[in-house]
Design an enzyme around this catalytic site. Structure first.
Site, PDB file in Angstrom:
ATOM      1  N   LYS A 184      -4.083   1.063  12.208  1.00 56.46           N
ATOM      2  CA  LYS A 184      -4.633   2.282  11.617  1.00 56.46           C
ATOM      3  C   LYS A 184      -4.768   2.052  10.114  1.00 56.46           C
ATOM      4  CE  LYS A 184      -2.392   5.622  14.681  1.00 56.46           C
ATOM      5  NZ  LYS A 184      -1.541   6.810  14.683  1.00 56.46           N
ATOM      6  N   GLU A 236      -4.912   6.190   1.521  1.00 56.02           N
ATOM      7  CA  GLU A 236      -4.180   7.094   0.626  1.00 56.02           C
ATOM      8  C   GLU A 236      -3.100   7.910   1.335  1.00 56.02           C
ATOM      9  OE1 GLU A 236      -4.554   6.990  -2.692  1.00 56.02           O
ATOM     10  OE2 GLU A 236      -5.927   5.358  -2.255  1.00 56.02           O
ATOM     11  N   GLN A 250       0.833  -1.202   0.000  1.00 57.37           N
ATOM     12  CA  GLN A 250       0.000   0.000   0.000  1.00 57.37           C
ATOM     13  C   GLN A 250       0.870   1.255   0.000  1.00 57.37           C
ATOM     14  OE1 GLN A 250      -3.298  -0.034  -0.267  1.00 57.37           O
ATOM     15  NE2 GLN A 250      -3.544   2.157  -0.171  1.00 57.37           N
TER      16      GLN A 250
END
Length: 187
Positions: free
Chosen positions: A139, A143, A78
């Site tokens: 968490k 983005e 990510q």
């Protein structure tokens, strides 16, 4: 918006309040779910060819506070994906709009989209934290890895050249005139 049973625009409401010497005010509340905030820090080491304006990323490092990372490989992906996407915006992608408001380059073939070869290896580090709101202390990354990239790249370019570029994309044709003004023709 409705005021006294009439539909008014905000401009009409503001003009009416001004005419009556009244101040507009509002109050509200949110009963939504509390959210965690993820933090990311990006750093680059770059080389800038002062004769051409070409930028080469020598090192890319991102540190992320993702709380307790349940799946490090997925979270690293990510972060790397966010860096790659943001580098496209920072270095290559530009929507050109003419003086009549029309997009001049509406097709992907009309501007450079970054490819895998344009993306440097990014070192990814995770802070050792535990969030009280997230599942198992995690968490959301979503983005947030995208956000610090352009600013960090701009800082790296400023460190390399002594020139602060304030708009993206950092393309050679934009950098070259400023570099030439500062350093001469580079010969």
């Amino acid at each position: 918006m409705l005021c006294g049973g009439k539909r008014l625009s905000f401009a009409q409401l503001a003009a009416s309040a001004l005419a009556q010497n009244k101040a507009l005010s509002a109050s509200g509340n949110s009963a939504g779910t509390p959210r965690s905030v993820a933090f990311n820090v990006q750093g680059f080491r770059v080389a800038v060819n002062k004769a051409t304006g070409e930028i080469k990323i020598l090192k890319s490092v991102q540190a992320a506070d993702a709380g307790r990372v349940a799946n490090p490989m997925q979270c690293r992906g990510q972060v790397e994906g966010g860096v790659a996407q943001s580098l496209g915006a920072a270095l290559y992608e530009e929507m050109v709009i003419d003086d009549r408001g029309r997009v001049v380059n509406p097709k992907f073939r009309d501007y450079h989209l970054r490819s895998f070869a344009d993306v440097p290896r990014t070192e990814v580090y995770f802070a050792d934290t535990c969030d009280t709101l997230g599942p198992m202390g995690a968490k959301s990354m979503s983005e947030s890895p995208y956000n610090p990239v352009s600013a960090a790249l701009g800082n790296a370019i400023a460190n390399a050249t002594g020139i602060r570029f304030t708009s993206t994309p950092f393309k050679p044709d934009r950098l070259f005139p400023l570099l030439r003004a500062k350093f001469g023709d580079g010969r």
